[in-house]
Each structure stands twice: as structure tokens, then as C-alpha cells.
Enzyme design. Sequence first.
Site, PDB file in Angstrom:
ATOM      1  N   LYS A   1       0.837  -1.202   0.000  1.00  0.00           N
ATOM      2  CA  LYS A   1       0.000   0.000   0.000  1.00  0.00           C
ATOM      3  C   LYS A   1       0.872   1.252   0.000  1.00  0.00           C
ATOM      4  CE  LYS A   1      -3.957   1.648   2.793  1.00  0.00           C
ATOM      5  NZ  LYS A   1      -4.778   1.240   3.956  1.00  0.00           N
TER       6      LYS A   1
ATOM      7  N   SER B   1      -9.402   0.690   3.015  1.00  0.00           N
ATOM      8  CA  SER B   1      -8.650   1.562   2.135  1.00  0.00           C
ATOM      9  C   SER B   1      -7.516   0.864   1.398  1.00  0.00           C
ATOM     10  CB  SER B   1      -8.080   2.739   2.936  1.00  0.00           C
ATOM     11  OG  SER B   1      -7.196   2.285   3.958  1.00  0.00           O
TER      12      SER B   1
ATOM     13  N   SER C   1      -9.530  -1.816   7.097  1.00  0.00           N
ATOM     14  CA  SER C   1      -8.992  -1.573   5.760  1.00  0.00           C
ATOM     15  C   SER C   1      -8.207  -2.706   5.146  1.00  0.00           C
ATOM     16  CB  SER C   1      -8.125  -0.301   5.776  1.00  0.00           C
ATOM     17  OG  SER C   1      -8.927   0.841   5.950  1.00  0.00           O
TER      18      SER C   1
END
Length: 443
Positions: A56, A133, A157
Site C-alpha cells: 500500500k 482503504s 482496511s
Amino acid sequence: MRRIHANQSKEFKLGTETENEITLERQDQWGAFVDATVQLASTGTGELDGLTYAVKDVFDIQGVTSGAGNPDWLRTHEAPDSTAPALLSLLASGARLIGTTQTDELMYSLNGENAHYGTPINPLAPDRIPGGSSSGSAVAASAGLVHFAIGTDTGGSVRIPSSYCGLYGFRPTHGAVSAEGVIPLARSFDTVGWMSQSPKILLNVGKVLLENRSATLQDNDSSVEVNAESGGYAASDVEPTFSRFLIADEAWSLPEENDRSILLSKLYELPNWKQASTSIQLTAPTESLADWSAAFRVLQGLEIAHEHRDWLIKERPTFGPGIAERFEWACTLEASAHTTESDLRTRIRDSLIELLGDDGLLAIPTAPGPAPLLGLQGAQAEAYRAKTMQLSCIAGLSGLPQVTVPVIREDGLAIGLSFIGGANTDLKLLRWMEEHFTEEVRG
């Protein structure tokens, strides 16, 4: 290094590339990557030999500026001088990093839709959101572009996109994996998590990130120390056995009837769950999971404002719909007006740690159902988000480890079945998961 959306044409076959092969032209029709040219070779050998991973776009990588899903964040921050310790551990154990992945803006959403950079395509359901996310990480793993992917999980997330994209996903005990070199959202909730199509790989990543660490489960008032004499973890991790099996009644009221039936059927196929499990009420008689979720939202908001208020005021960043409103709301909160939420969190944490001990497992749905359709707005979207947060806040408020396993419905949509373990039973939980689940789980 340049920052691009990888959109190459060469087919990438999982597990076929060698260390010397050029990987810049991997196919990414899914929009998972921020920059596929950010690559780090393995620095050692171990549990993860020959495996590839993506990360990420919120982790420090030496010489690469993380964008956190927002152009203004990218513009106003410099490249770090070092790489996050968690990533270095993976490289030292034989894995190769082959790209950074998309995220919701500053990690403040569970949808995976980014107004600036687009929405990664859910490989199992292109007409539905991937979840966020850690959206790009989930899509990269689900599409088979990498063997596993690293994300962060504050309010769900890693767990939610894993559920939506049909992956095994793990949120560790808070503090069990170093979050040094990771852009924070709300530090007392933030965790480094990971996801994969393979339960074995999920376990092996855990062995690398969790073993030989001395972690502390912390909140504002208390901590649970870890036994550093048994590989950095409590002695309970030595024997991967759970003997008490608990079902949280109010959590199981949230999915639609069909999904609840599918998940419970899968749960009851597991040894001991049908005959020896106990149904419990998690919340106090005067409370509900909606109250827990509301407390989580406030406490998270307070920490977000504390962390990012100065940057928000100075830079006046442009956010997409929903994200801007959340930051504005967070900045209106005052800690002195919310001691009740803090007290509730302490009580929830203490009660769940005592309830689960080192031999208890709590089963819940990961999410209320499959991934919502793209572009869902209004009351329907808010109602689904509220149910999702009621489920994800349980591990969030308690700081406990949670693993989600995929169940694929007959229509091809994925739903998630989750298990929460006691404090610092992370490796035990991952071993139990790997023992009881195969790589493909069908409803």
C-alpha cells in the site's frame, strides 16, 4: 522514481518470474498499482523464498515518496531516507517487492473508490467496489499479480477488501507488527495487515512479521505485555489449539438471511463449532454494536484530527466526496467532551481480553454481505457502511487479532467469515486458520 498507473500488456503469471527477469511490463488491467516500477529485491532467504508482494502506498520506501491516495499529500512530502522495518523483514525472508498499490485518500474510507486516481477493479465482481482503504493491495492479490500484499487496517482496511475480493486477510494484535515508517491515521488503532489467496502464505507472512518480536497491546490506560521468551509471543502460541468456540449473536444479526445461512453453514462444518460452540451477547444489556461503532468513530476521529490538523490547515488539500466531510467532522471534535467513549473502549478491551483468554475463538461475519455496487450513494450506502463498521469495530476497539477467510457464493460473489482470537494469539490463530481452510472455499 516515477509514479504511474501500471497499464502494461505483457502477461504476468504468478510464480513464474525469476529474480533476474524484467517485471516492469506486468499486466495490470485492474488498476491496482500506483507505481509498478518501485521494486526491491530480496535480501535474504527464508519462509518467503520466491514470493512476490505489493505494498500500500503509505509505507516508507527509501527514495520513494508515498502519496497516501492524495495528490496534495504527495506534493507536500519528501521521500524518506529509509524503508519501513516491516518491509525489510519481508525482503530478508526471501520475498520481492514489485510495486506500490492504490489506497483511499489518507486511508479514511472502506470503499476503495478514489476521486483522484480511480477505483481498482474488483477481480471477482468488476461492477462492485473492491473495498478499502487497502484497495490496490487487495486487487493485486485477488488478481494474482502478487503472492501476497501488505496494507494497513485501522477500522477494517485489510479485513473488508479481503472479504470483498475473496481473500484471506489478517489484522494483528495492535502493536504486534511494527508500524514504523507507515503514514499514520489513528495510531492507537493503526495496524499493519496482509492478505493472500493462500492460507499457507498468509501464515508464512505472519511467521516473518510476528515471530521474534516483543509486542505490547496498548490503549490510553493499560497494556498487555508479551512473553519475550517464547519467540516474542505468549506461551499460548506454542500450541496452536483453541478449546472454546463463541458466536456473537448481535454480529450475526447484521448480514442478510441468505448470507448468514451460507456463512453459518461453513462455520458449522468446522470441528467443534456446531456441537461445542456457545452463543453470547457481546454488548452490555443497555448497549448495542451501533454504540460501539459510534464510540470507535469518535475516538478515531479525535486521533485523526490530532495527527493531521496542522497539515490540513496549512495545505488546504482537495479531497473527494465523503473524505472531505469526514476530515471536517473530525476537526470539530474535542477530547474533553468524549471521555465516555474512551471509558467504553477500555471496558470493551478488558472484557474481550478476559472473555477470549488464550484459548477462545469468536466467530463473526467479516462484512454484512458482498461488495456493494460501484457508485452506491445516499441512505442505502450509509446503512451498509454503518453495519460494516459495527462488525469491524469489535477488533478495532479491543485491539485483538482477526483473520477473515473467503466464502464464494454460487453467484461468484465473495463474503467473509472472521475469527477473533485473544491478545497476542496471532500465530496460533493463523496456524488454526491454515489447518482448517483450503485455498478455495465455496459456499
